[in-house]
Write a protein that holds these residues in place. Structure first.
Motif, PDB file in Angstrom:
ATOM      1  N   PHE A   2       2.185   8.021  -4.183  1.00 14.95           N
ATOM      2  CA  PHE A   2       2.549   6.607  -4.252  1.00 14.95           C
ATOM      3  C   PHE A   2       3.739   6.385  -5.182  1.00 14.95           C
ATOM      4  N   ASP A   3       4.372   5.234  -5.012  1.00 14.46           N
ATOM      5  CA  ASP A   3       5.501   4.838  -5.849  1.00 14.46           C
ATOM      6  C   ASP A   3       4.950   4.167  -7.107  1.00 14.46           C
ATOM      7  N   TRP A   4       5.372   4.664  -8.280  1.00  4.81           N
ATOM      8  CA  TRP A   4       4.874   4.095  -9.536  1.00  4.81           C
ATOM      9  C   TRP A   4       5.123   2.595  -9.623  1.00  4.81           C
ATOM     10  N   SER A   5       6.248   2.144  -9.090  1.00  2.96           N
ATOM     11  CA  SER A   5       6.577   0.721  -9.202  1.00  2.96           C
ATOM     12  C   SER A   5       5.590  -0.157  -8.448  1.00  2.96           C
ATOM     13  N   ASP A   6       4.839   0.411  -7.473  1.00  2.00           N
ATOM     14  CA  ASP A   6       3.849  -0.381  -6.740  1.00  2.00           C
ATOM     15  C   ASP A   6       2.671  -0.776  -7.621  1.00  2.00           C
ATOM     16  N   LEU A   7       2.484  -0.058  -8.732  1.00  2.00           N
ATOM     17  CA  LEU A   7       1.421  -0.446  -9.651  1.00  2.00           C
ATOM     18  C   LEU A   7       1.702  -1.802 -10.276  1.00  2.00           C
ATOM     19  N   LYS A   8       2.980  -2.176 -10.392  1.00  2.00           N
ATOM     20  CA  LYS A   8       3.314  -3.510 -10.891  1.00  2.00           C
ATOM     21  C   LYS A   8       2.782  -4.574  -9.948  1.00  2.00           C
ATOM     22  N   VAL A   9       2.834  -4.303  -8.655  1.00  2.00           N
ATOM     23  CA  VAL A   9       2.298  -5.239  -7.663  1.00  2.00           C
ATOM     24  C   VAL A   9       0.788  -5.352  -7.821  1.00  2.00           C
ATOM     25  N   LEU A  10       0.125  -4.217  -8.002  1.00  2.00           N
ATOM     26  CA  LEU A  10      -1.323  -4.225  -8.198  1.00  2.00           C
ATOM     27  C   LEU A  10      -1.711  -5.072  -9.408  1.00  2.00           C
ATOM     28  N   LEU A  11      -1.000  -4.893 -10.518  1.00  2.00           N
ATOM     29  CA  LEU A  11      -1.293  -5.658 -11.732  1.00  2.00           C
ATOM     30  C   LEU A  11      -1.032  -7.149 -11.538  1.00  2.00           C
ATOM     31  N   ALA A  12       0.059  -7.473 -10.828  1.00  2.00           N
ATOM     32  CA  ALA A  12       0.390  -8.885 -10.612  1.00  2.00           C
ATOM     33  C   ALA A  12      -0.643  -9.568  -9.731  1.00  2.00           C
ATOM     34  N   VAL A  13      -1.125  -8.890  -8.701  1.00  2.00           N
ATOM     35  CA  VAL A  13      -2.148  -9.466  -7.822  1.00  2.00           C
ATOM     36  C   VAL A  13      -3.454  -9.628  -8.586  1.00  2.00           C
ATOM     37  N   ALA A  14      -3.772  -8.656  -9.440  1.00  2.00           N
ATOM     38  CA  ALA A  14      -4.993  -8.766 -10.244  1.00  2.00           C
ATOM     39  C   ALA A  14      -4.917  -9.962 -11.180  1.00  2.00           C
ATOM     40  N   GLU A  15      -3.745 -10.230 -11.736  1.00  2.00           N
ATOM     41  CA  GLU A  15      -3.591 -11.339 -12.676  1.00  2.00           C
ATOM     42  C   GLU A  15      -3.564 -12.690 -11.978  1.00  2.00           C
ATOM     43  N   HIS A  16      -2.803 -12.797 -10.894  1.00  2.00           N
ATOM     44  CA  HIS A  16      -2.585 -14.093 -10.253  1.00  2.00           C
ATOM     45  C   HIS A  16      -3.537 -14.379  -9.092  1.00  2.00           C
ATOM     46  N   ARG A  17      -4.188 -13.331  -8.564  1.00  2.00           N
ATOM     47  CA  ARG A  17      -5.136 -13.465  -7.463  1.00  2.00           C
ATOM     48  C   ARG A  17      -4.506 -14.163  -6.258  1.00  2.00           C
ATOM     49  N   ARG A  24       6.180 -14.367  -6.872  1.00  2.00           N
ATOM     50  CA  ARG A  24       7.038 -15.183  -7.736  1.00  2.00           C
ATOM     51  C   ARG A  24       7.195 -14.546  -9.111  1.00  2.00           C
ATOM     52  N   SER A  25       6.115 -14.016  -9.651  1.00  2.00           N
ATOM     53  CA  SER A  25       6.198 -13.414 -10.990  1.00  2.00           C
ATOM     54  C   SER A  25       7.062 -12.166 -11.002  1.00  2.00           C
ATOM     55  N   LEU A  26       7.089 -11.474  -9.856  1.00  2.00           N
ATOM     56  CA  LEU A  26       7.878 -10.238  -9.757  1.00  2.00           C
ATOM     57  C   LEU A  26       9.265 -10.472  -9.172  1.00  2.00           C
ATOM     58  N   ARG A  27       9.545 -11.724  -8.799  1.00  2.00           N
ATOM     59  CA  ARG A  27      10.818 -12.079  -8.158  1.00  2.00           C
ATOM     60  C   ARG A  27      11.014 -11.299  -6.866  1.00  2.00           C
ATOM     61  N   LEU A  28       9.940 -11.226  -6.089  1.00  3.44           N
ATOM     62  CA  LEU A  28       9.971 -10.620  -4.773  1.00  3.44           C
ATOM     63  C   LEU A  28       9.522 -11.662  -3.757  1.00  3.44           C
ATOM     64  N   ASN A  29       9.642 -11.349  -2.481  1.00  2.00           N
ATOM     65  CA  ASN A  29       9.067 -12.246  -1.494  1.00  2.00           C
ATOM     66  C   ASN A  29       7.641 -11.793  -1.166  1.00  2.00           C
ATOM     67  N   GLN A  30       6.854 -12.735  -0.611  1.00  2.00           N
ATOM     68  CA  GLN A  30       5.435 -12.471  -0.395  1.00  2.00           C
ATOM     69  C   GLN A  30       5.206 -11.304   0.556  1.00  2.00           C
ATOM     70  N   SER A  31       6.032 -11.199   1.578  1.00  2.00           N
ATOM     71  CA  SER A  31       5.853 -10.108   2.538  1.00  2.00           C
ATOM     72  C   SER A  31       6.063  -8.752   1.883  1.00  2.00           C
ATOM     73  N   THR A  32       6.977  -8.678   0.904  1.00  5.79           N
ATOM     74  CA  THR A  32       7.196  -7.417   0.192  1.00  5.79           C
ATOM     75  C   THR A  32       5.969  -7.028  -0.613  1.00  5.79           C
ATOM     76  N   VAL A  33       5.342  -7.999  -1.281  1.00  4.72           N
ATOM     77  CA  VAL A  33       4.130  -7.731  -2.047  1.00  4.72           C
ATOM     78  C   VAL A  33       3.022  -7.236  -1.125  1.00  4.72           C
TER      79      VAL A  33
END
Length: 297
Positions: A2-17, A24-33
């Motif tokens: 896996f790509d290490w940077s994808d763990l940032k997505v995991l953490l953001a989803v855990a925080e924001h649900r 928005r917190s990662l400055r990405l679009n929803q489809s990318t997340v």
């Protein structure tokens, strides 16, 4: 893997649900997340998050990954802080010896400007010389040098090739004609180095191809050879990258294999990992394509 940077997505989803809030917190679009969550599912072989009526929730497996993901995020933040602190603390002068003909090429490029923008506390001092300055003396920190070195205290990297040919001015060719081969060099006026440059490849080559010929002019620098050739004094071996940009000069022989060599970026082993030297050395390796254009025209 896996790509290490994808763990940032995991953490953001855990925080924001929510994948939208996480995006928005990662400055990405929803489809990318959502795509990166799916990629984690694929890599791990089981889902890390599941969509529910109230939003996204981590699966029990995803929850088990959180401590490790937080450790990775913490380590990355510490690394970034360390790098930024190192850049702020980098101050002083980096002394770099370069052949005199290259100084104008460096000043006309944006290479040093970009280095200063990255490391505003560092100043680059170009020490001009066609002779091999002794790095062990401490007068310079880094050398941009063509030719071989047998100094075991130096380490370096090849950055470009160095090719030479024989040139003459249009005026000289009108007066004396053009040599058909190196065998005819003794019949021409030749420009070379003085005794202080006796070990240079040009001096050695002249001794091999025209041993009894008296030089029409002697210089202690490549620029001296260039100016003498442009003035019509005689034929001169010159770096092709420099001579090719002179409209008054014509290539009459070459490239000359005996004069070919490589460009190296060199420094002392004990200096290589000092912050100011490492900053410049690593930047030049990163910008090697730009450096080659400066060296080869």
């Amino acid at each position: 893997m896996f790509d290490w940077s994808d763990l940032k997505v995991l953490l953001a989803v855990a925080e924001h649900r929510s994948t939208l809030a996480a995006a928005r917190s990662l400055r990405l679009n929803q489809s990318t997340v959502q795509r990166r969550l799916a990629e984690l599912d694929r890599c791990f072989g089981q889902p890390v998050a599941a969509r529910q009526p109230a939003g996204y929730r981590l699966t029990p497996f995803g929850e088990s990954l959180l401590p490790f993901a937080r450790d990775v995020a913490r380590a990355a933040a510490q690394l970034e802080h360390h790098v930024r602190a190192g850049r702020r603390d980098l101050t002083g002068v980096v002394r770099v010896t370069v052949p005199e003909p290259l100084v104008s090429r460096f000043s006309q490029s944006t290479l040093l400007d970009r280095f200063h923008a990255r490391h505003p506390g560092l100043q680059v001092e170009l020490v001009m010389s066609d002779k091999y300055l002794d790095l062990a003396s401490g007068d310079v920190d880094i050398a941009l040098r063509s030719g071989d070195t047998d100094d075991e205290s130096l380490i370096g990297r090849k950055v470009a090739d160095s090719t030479w040919a024989v040139y003459a001015s249009l005026d000289y060719l009108e007066r004396r004609g053009r040599p058909a081969s190196t065998d005819e060099l003794p019949q021409h006026d030749l420009v070379g180095f003085d005794d202080s440059m006796d070990g240079h490849r040009v001096s050695k080559w002249y001794r091999a191809v025209a041993p009894d010929t008296r030089l029409a002019a002697r210089n202690n620098s490549v620029l001296g050879l260039l100016y003498s050739a442009k003035a019509g004094v005689g034929l001169a071996p010159l770096p092709m990258a420099i001579a090719a940009s002179e409209p008054q000069l014509v290539q009459v022989l070459g490239p000359i294999p005996e004069l070919a060599n490589i460009w190296r970026l060199l420094t002392r082993q004990d200096l290589r990992h000092t912050p100011r030297v490492a900053a410049f050395f690593d930047f030049m390796i990163e910008e090697v394509e730009t450096l080659r254009k400066i060296l080869n025209g």
